[in-house]
Design a protein around this motif. Structure first.
Motif, PDB file in Angstrom:
ATOM      1  N   PRO A 106      15.001  25.873  31.690  1.00 34.53           N
ATOM      2  CA  PRO A 106      14.174  24.798  31.126  1.00 34.53           C
ATOM      3  C   PRO A 106      14.888  23.838  30.186  1.00 34.53           C
ATOM      4  O   PRO A 106      14.402  22.737  29.952  1.00 34.53           O
ATOM      5  N   LEU A 107      16.042  24.226  29.657  1.00 31.15           N
ATOM      6  CA  LEU A 107      16.765  23.357  28.736  1.00 31.15           C
ATOM      7  C   LEU A 107      17.901  22.591  29.408  1.00 31.15           C
ATOM      8  O   LEU A 107      18.717  21.961  28.735  1.00 31.15           O
ATOM      9  N   CYS A 108      17.933  22.627  30.740  1.00 27.75           N
ATOM     10  CA  CYS A 108      18.996  21.920  31.456  1.00 27.75           C
ATOM     11  C   CYS A 108      18.946  20.417  31.164  1.00 27.75           C
ATOM     12  O   CYS A 108      19.977  19.778  30.930  1.00 27.75           O
ATOM     13  N   ALA A 109      17.748  19.824  31.174  1.00 26.13           N
ATOM     14  CA  ALA A 109      17.627  18.391  30.898  1.00 26.13           C
ATOM     15  C   ALA A 109      18.039  18.074  29.460  1.00 26.13           C
ATOM     16  O   ALA A 109      18.639  17.028  29.193  1.00 26.13           O
ATOM     17  N   ALA A 110      17.732  18.978  28.537  1.00 22.61           N
ATOM     18  CA  ALA A 110      18.158  18.775  27.151  1.00 22.61           C
ATOM     19  C   ALA A 110      19.673  18.797  27.047  1.00 22.61           C
ATOM     20  O   ALA A 110      20.277  17.969  26.341  1.00 22.61           O
ATOM     21  N   ARG A 111      20.316  19.727  27.747  1.00 23.93           N
ATOM     22  CA  ARG A 111      21.785  19.773  27.738  1.00 23.93           C
ATOM     23  C   ARG A 111      22.364  18.496  28.343  1.00 23.93           C
ATOM     24  O   ARG A 111      23.354  17.949  27.853  1.00 23.93           O
ATOM     25  N   ALA A 112      21.733  18.045  29.422  1.00 18.57           N
ATOM     26  CA  ALA A 112      22.200  16.813  30.067  1.00 18.57           C
ATOM     27  C   ALA A 112      22.071  15.631  29.119  1.00 18.57           C
ATOM     28  O   ALA A 112      22.955  14.758  29.058  1.00 18.57           O
ATOM     29  N   ILE A 127      17.249   7.276  26.800  1.00 25.61           N
ATOM     30  CA  ILE A 127      16.537   8.401  27.413  1.00 25.61           C
ATOM     31  C   ILE A 127      16.017   9.360  26.348  1.00 25.61           C
ATOM     32  O   ILE A 127      16.717   9.705  25.387  1.00 25.61           O
ATOM     33  N   ARG A 128      14.770   9.791  26.547  1.00 25.59           N
ATOM     34  CA  ARG A 128      14.141  10.810  25.710  1.00 25.59           C
ATOM     35  C   ARG A 128      13.508  11.848  26.633  1.00 25.59           C
ATOM     36  O   ARG A 128      12.732  11.507  27.517  1.00 25.59           O
ATOM     37  N   HIS A 151      18.682  19.805  16.749  1.00 27.60           N
ATOM     38  CA  HIS A 151      20.053  19.336  16.891  1.00 27.60           C
ATOM     39  C   HIS A 151      20.219  18.275  17.979  1.00 27.60           C
ATOM     40  O   HIS A 151      21.322  17.738  18.151  1.00 27.60           O
ATOM     41  N   ASN A 152      19.162  17.979  18.695  1.00 28.14           N
ATOM     42  CA  ASN A 152      19.236  17.028  19.811  1.00 28.14           C
ATOM     43  C   ASN A 152      18.086  16.039  19.684  1.00 28.14           C
ATOM     44  O   ASN A 152      16.961  16.310  20.107  1.00 28.14           O
ATOM     45  N   PRO A 153      18.332  14.872  19.104  1.00 25.84           N
ATOM     46  CA  PRO A 153      17.235  13.917  18.881  1.00 25.84           C
ATOM     47  C   PRO A 153      16.631  13.361  20.147  1.00 25.84           C
ATOM     48  O   PRO A 153      15.552  12.744  20.099  1.00 25.84           O
ATOM     49  N   ARG A 154      17.281  13.567  21.284  1.00 24.25           N
ATOM     50  CA  ARG A 154      16.720  13.091  22.553  1.00 24.25           C
ATOM     51  C   ARG A 154      15.689  14.051  23.154  1.00 24.25           C
ATOM     52  O   ARG A 154      15.035  13.717  24.133  1.00 24.25           O
ATOM     53  N   TYR A 155      15.547  15.251  22.587  1.00 24.49           N
ATOM     54  CA  TYR A 155      14.718  16.294  23.190  1.00 24.49           C
ATOM     55  C   TYR A 155      13.472  16.550  22.359  1.00 24.49           C
ATOM     56  O   TYR A 155      13.560  16.780  21.148  1.00 24.49           O
ATOM     57  N   HIS A 156      12.310  16.531  23.031  1.00 23.69           N
ATOM     58  CA  HIS A 156      11.028  16.771  22.365  1.00 23.69           C
ATOM     59  C   HIS A 156      10.235  17.798  23.177  1.00 23.69           C
ATOM     60  O   HIS A 156       9.821  17.520  24.306  1.00 23.69           O
ATOM     61  N   ALA A 171      25.981  18.328  33.755  1.00 23.61           N
ATOM     62  CA  ALA A 171      26.807  17.132  33.846  1.00 23.61           C
ATOM     63  C   ALA A 171      26.360  16.262  35.020  1.00 23.61           C
ATOM     64  O   ALA A 171      26.259  15.031  34.900  1.00 23.61           O
ATOM     65  N   ALA A 172      26.107  16.896  36.158  1.00 24.98           N
ATOM     66  CA  ALA A 172      25.616  16.149  37.319  1.00 24.98           C
ATOM     67  C   ALA A 172      24.241  15.556  37.034  1.00 24.98           C
ATOM     68  O   ALA A 172      23.953  14.424  37.431  1.00 24.98           O
ATOM     69  N   LEU A 173      23.403  16.306  36.348  1.00 27.16           N
ATOM     70  CA  LEU A 173      22.076  15.784  35.998  1.00 27.16           C
ATOM     71  C   LEU A 173      22.204  14.594  35.049  1.00 27.16           C
ATOM     72  O   LEU A 173      21.480  13.594  35.193  1.00 27.16           O
ATOM     73  N   ALA A 174      23.107  14.667  34.082  1.00 26.99           N
ATOM     74  CA  ALA A 174      23.290  13.554  33.160  1.00 26.99           C
ATOM     75  C   ALA A 174      23.671  12.278  33.913  1.00 26.99           C
ATOM     76  O   ALA A 174      23.174  11.182  33.607  1.00 26.99           O
ATOM     77  N   ALA A 175      24.545  12.423  34.910  1.00 22.36           N
ATOM     78  CA  ALA A 175      24.942  11.258  35.699  1.00 22.36           C
ATOM     79  C   ALA A 175      23.750  10.692  36.468  1.00 22.36           C
ATOM     80  O   ALA A 175      23.580   9.463  36.555  1.00 22.36           O
ATOM     81  N   GLN A 176      22.907  11.578  37.022  1.00 19.28           N
ATOM     82  CA  GLN A 176      21.715  11.126  37.741  1.00 19.28           C
ATOM     83  C   GLN A 176      20.736  10.433  36.798  1.00 19.28           C
ATOM     84  O   GLN A 176      20.125   9.411  37.141  1.00 19.28           O
ATOM     85  N   LEU A 177      20.550  10.993  35.613  1.00 24.57           N
ATOM     86  CA  LEU A 177      19.636  10.392  34.639  1.00 24.57           C
ATOM     87  C   LEU A 177      20.092   8.987  34.244  1.00 24.57           C
ATOM     88  O   LEU A 177      19.278   8.058  34.144  1.00 24.57           O
ATOM     89  N   LEU A 178      21.394   8.841  34.014  1.00 18.66           N
ATOM     90  CA  LEU A 178      21.898   7.537  33.606  1.00 18.66           C
ATOM     91  C   LEU A 178      21.739   6.519  34.742  1.00 18.66           C
ATOM     92  O   LEU A 178      21.404   5.346  34.499  1.00 18.66           O
TER      93      LEU A 178
END
Length: 323
Positions: free
Chosen positions: A158-164, A174-175, A197-202, A271-278
């Protein structure tokens, strides 16, 4: 008919199994049947048929029903943990349930291939349905909101998107908005620590279905990062809401979105998810491609199709029942 519908999820649970059970109970009632939903089958219950969710978790109820009524129809709906865990980890009770079943329900079109050959002819694929909301929440003006709908437990990663999100460049707006209850205090503490520790994650915790569906109309993208799924209903909900989807390339999701969906990433690969999100945030053509890919599958997830699938499964079991 009098139908015993068994789900391992408790009455108060918001787990997918409970949601599916209650929707199927409503559909079967509309088809004229009397349905009792419970977590286990009592020995004294005199019913005409059993529909059990989860071959492994419902195995004791399945065995009791067939011992008492060997000639009455039994249908077993297969979950992701049945297909991708218990068939290998604890095959005896899982296969026993499949052997006893007169019919099997799979929630995506890859289910037959995951089963032993002798069981494949029993499978009917029923896609879980969803309907579009008439009213939509306005999108955020100050962030590109990405929705995660998943309870906090290991199989969901469940925290994969937060890591990304931690990997995104400073220019990104992105939030991550995460809806879902924690399996235990350890998971809750991890989510709270991630927020600190991650201001993008709620993380908003467990939320009622009505609020989840509102968020599906507001977010720009949904992330489904599960390690395994049997056919997640949130995919149907997102498609009905017109919400583009990024998802792990697992059989249970590929069987819903199709093999050509452009939004897949490897399990656990933040890392792959971060690229997709961007890409989704900064490339309108990619976001439109994700949306169009989901829209092409929308006819699979209509209530009428799900209703007809359940009607067909029950009719078939009655036709092949011993006399």
């Amino acid at each position: 008919m009098r139908i015993s519908l068994i789900t391992p999820a408790a009455r108060t649970s918001r787990a997918g199994n409970r949601t599916t059970a209650m929707r199927w109970a409503r559909i079967l009632s509309e088809l004229g049947h009397q349905v009792d939903v419970s977590t286990s089958y009592p020995d004294e219950a005199d019913v005409d048929m059993m529909l059990a969710l989860h071959a492994w978790r419902s195995a004791p109820s399945i065995a009791r029903f067939k011992a008492r009524y060997p000639d009455r129809p039994l249908v077993v709906a297969l979950t992701g943990t049945d297909l991708y865990h218990y068939l290998a980890a604890d095959p005896e009770p899982t296969l026993r349930s499949l052997d006893l079943a007169d019919g099997l329900i799979g929630l995506h079109d890859g289910v037959p291939a995951a089963l032993p050959a002798r069981h494949r002819s029993k499978v009917t694929v029923i896609y879980q349905s969803a309907t579009a909301r008439a009213h939509r929440w306005p999108v955020s003006d100050d962030a590109f909101e990405v929705l995660v709908v998943a309870h906090l437990r290991s199989v969901k990663d469940p925290l994969c998107a937060a890591r990304a999100a931690r990997r995104l460049p400073d220019r990104s707006r992105i939030r991550i908005v995460h809806l879902g209850g924690a399996q235990d205090r350890i998971w809750a503490d991890q989510a709270r620590d991630e927020m600190a520790h991650n201001p993008r994650y709620h993380w908003l915790g467990d939320q009622p279905g009505s609020l989840v569906r509102r968020w599906l109309t507001r977010a720009r993208v949904m992330v489904l990062s599960s390690q395994q799924e049997g056919g997640a209903n949130v995919v149907s909900e997102a498609v009905a809401a017109g919400l583009p989807i990024l998802a792990t390339a697992i059989p249970g999701t590929r069987g819903l979105l199709g093999p050509e969906h452009p939004g897949y990433f490897p399990v656990g690969d933040d890392a792959a998810l971060a690229a997709q999100l961007l890409r989704a945030e900064e490339e309108p053509c990619f976001l439109a491609h994700l949306h169009a890919s989901g829209a092409e599958r929308a006819t699979l997830f209509t209530p009428a199709r799900e209703r007809e699938g359940l009607r067909r499964v029950i009719s078939h079991c009655l036709e092949v029942r011993p006399t």
